[in-house]
Write a protein that holds these residues in place. Structure first.
Motif, short mmCIF file in Angstrom:
data_model
loop_
_atom_site.label_atom_id
_atom_site.label_comp_id
_atom_site.label_asym_id
_atom_site.label_seq_id
_atom_site.Cartn_x
_atom_site.Cartn_y
_atom_site.Cartn_z
N PHE A 127 0.81 -1.21 0.00
CA PHE A 127 0.00 0.00 0.00
C PHE A 127 0.85 1.27 0.00
CE2 PHE A 127 -2.47 -3.34 1.93
CZ PHE A 127 -3.72 -3.19 1.38
N LEU A 146 -3.86 2.99 -1.30
CA LEU A 146 -3.71 2.49 -2.67
C LEU A 146 -3.74 3.64 -3.68
CD1 LEU A 146 -5.86 -0.76 -2.89
CD2 LEU A 146 -3.42 -0.57 -3.33
N ARG A 199 -8.04 -4.04 -4.83
CA ARG A 199 -6.58 -4.05 -4.66
C ARG A 199 -5.90 -4.80 -5.80
NH1 ARG A 199 -2.66 -7.23 -1.80
NH2 ARG A 199 -4.26 -8.67 -1.11
N GLN A 221 -7.22 1.97 3.64
CA GLN A 221 -6.50 1.15 2.67
C GLN A 221 -6.74 1.65 1.24
OE1 GLN A 221 -8.21 -2.54 4.62
NE2 GLN A 221 -6.29 -3.36 3.87
#
Length: 336
Positions: A87, A263, A205, A259
């Motif tokens: 990340f 990203l 992701r 998160q």
């Protein structure tokens, strides 16, 4: 001993702004630490001491294609991925090795068990080549064995039988990434995302990492911005309800907005839009001031771009807010 007011007056008159800044940071940290200790004391008084050694019960949930993930395992996996920098901003020109699936080395006994299971599925497929259960089982088993090319072929056959199952395309995206077919991986993740009612973080992701590996950071940014907007608008709940191959409702992983922002910052960084990445981290720090990840990410990108002084201040903040087990991670990046 000279009073604090006297020290501040001396530093200001002598234009010792650097020393003043360091002193103020120390004062802030001291106040914060005192407040945290006070809050901890009050919590103990109200609820009693916390037994950190007590076992935590976790509930296993089946998440498509025979994958079982418990809460404890999910936390462990996230810790591993984050520790490897999945990340965080990176100056690397190539796809990060840490973004790939981390496979443990199978023992001989485990390999034999998987191969015996595979033979059973192959026996079924020899008489019923479109059997979706056998196709799914064989594909997952081959994936676990690391035979990605064969697994991808079976998953493509399975996709024809189960075109509405997002987990089929999610696993296909993972496998194609392992095969370094980054465009194919991104395409599979895109279909998986389209089939999901809400934002599935693992799919998001994987999709972003595949696009970054395919040298398409601009597309990764657009995907992440759209997903973040969807989350912020309330169109997507934190838990995505899906239906597995047996018609049973299952829950996907809860989406952590931090998160998603991390990203997004990484995608901007890979794209060369450093100021946009820093802006994302600033917003993250503003909205989650007690989470160390925003400070750490900003510190890394500032250091990579030669702003060592400001980066060091971010690392100090990151280390202060980081849980004990993450402090070594902060130190590692601070020393790079």
């Amino acid at each position: 001993m000279e009073s604090l007011a006297g020290i501040l007056r001396t530093l200001i008159l002598s234009k010792g702004f650097k020393q003043l800044e360091v002193l103020l940071l120390r004062i802030i940290h001291s106040v914060l630490r005192s407040a945290l200790e006070q809050k901890k004391t009050e919590s103990i008084k109200e609820f009693g001491p916390i037994d950190y050694d007590a076992p935590v019960k976790t509930e296993n949930k089946t998440i498509g294609l025979g994958t079982k993930i418990g809460v404890g395992v999910a936390v462990l996996v996230f810790g591993l991925v984050f520790a490897l920098g999945d990340f965080l901003p990176s100056g690397s020109d190539g796809p990060a090795e840490e973004a790939t699936v981390v496979n443990k080395k199978l023992s001989e006994e485990e390999q034999n068990t998987l191969r015996a299971r595979l033979k059973q599925y192959e026996l079924t497929l020899s008489t019923a080549p479109k059997d979706s259960i056998a196709l799914e089982g064989a594909a997952v088993t081959l994936f676990e064995l690391g035979e990605y090319t064969r697994a991808a072929s079976l998953l493509q056959d399975l996709a024809k039988e189960k075109p509405g199952d997002p987990d089929v395309f999610r696993l296909l995206g993972e496998i194609k990434y392992e095969l370094k077919d980054y465009d194919g991986s991104a395409a599979a993740y895109r279909i998986s995302a389209a089939l999901s009612k809400n934002v599935d973080f693992e799919v998001l992701r994987g999709h972003a990492n595949a696009l970054l590996a395919a040298k398409k950071p601009d597309e990764a940014v657009q995907v992440l911005l759209a997903s973040r907007a969807k989350l912020n608008s309330g169109k997507s709940s934190s838990v995505d309800i899906k239906v597995d191959g047996n018609g049973m409702e299952i829950e996907s992983q809860e989406v952590d907005p931090i998160q998603v922002d991390l990203l997004l910052g990484k995608a901007y960084s890979d794209w060369g839009h450093v100021s946009d990445a820093v802006s994302v981290y600033d917003q993250l720090i503003s909205s989650h001031p007690d989470d160390f990840r925003g400070y750490l990410a900003k510190g890394i990108i500032l250091k990579e771009n030669g702003n060592v002084g400001d980066a060091e201040r971010m690392f100090i903040q990151a280390r202060f807010f980081a849980p004990e087990k993450a402090k070594a991670l902060v130190d590692r990046y601070a020393r790079k």
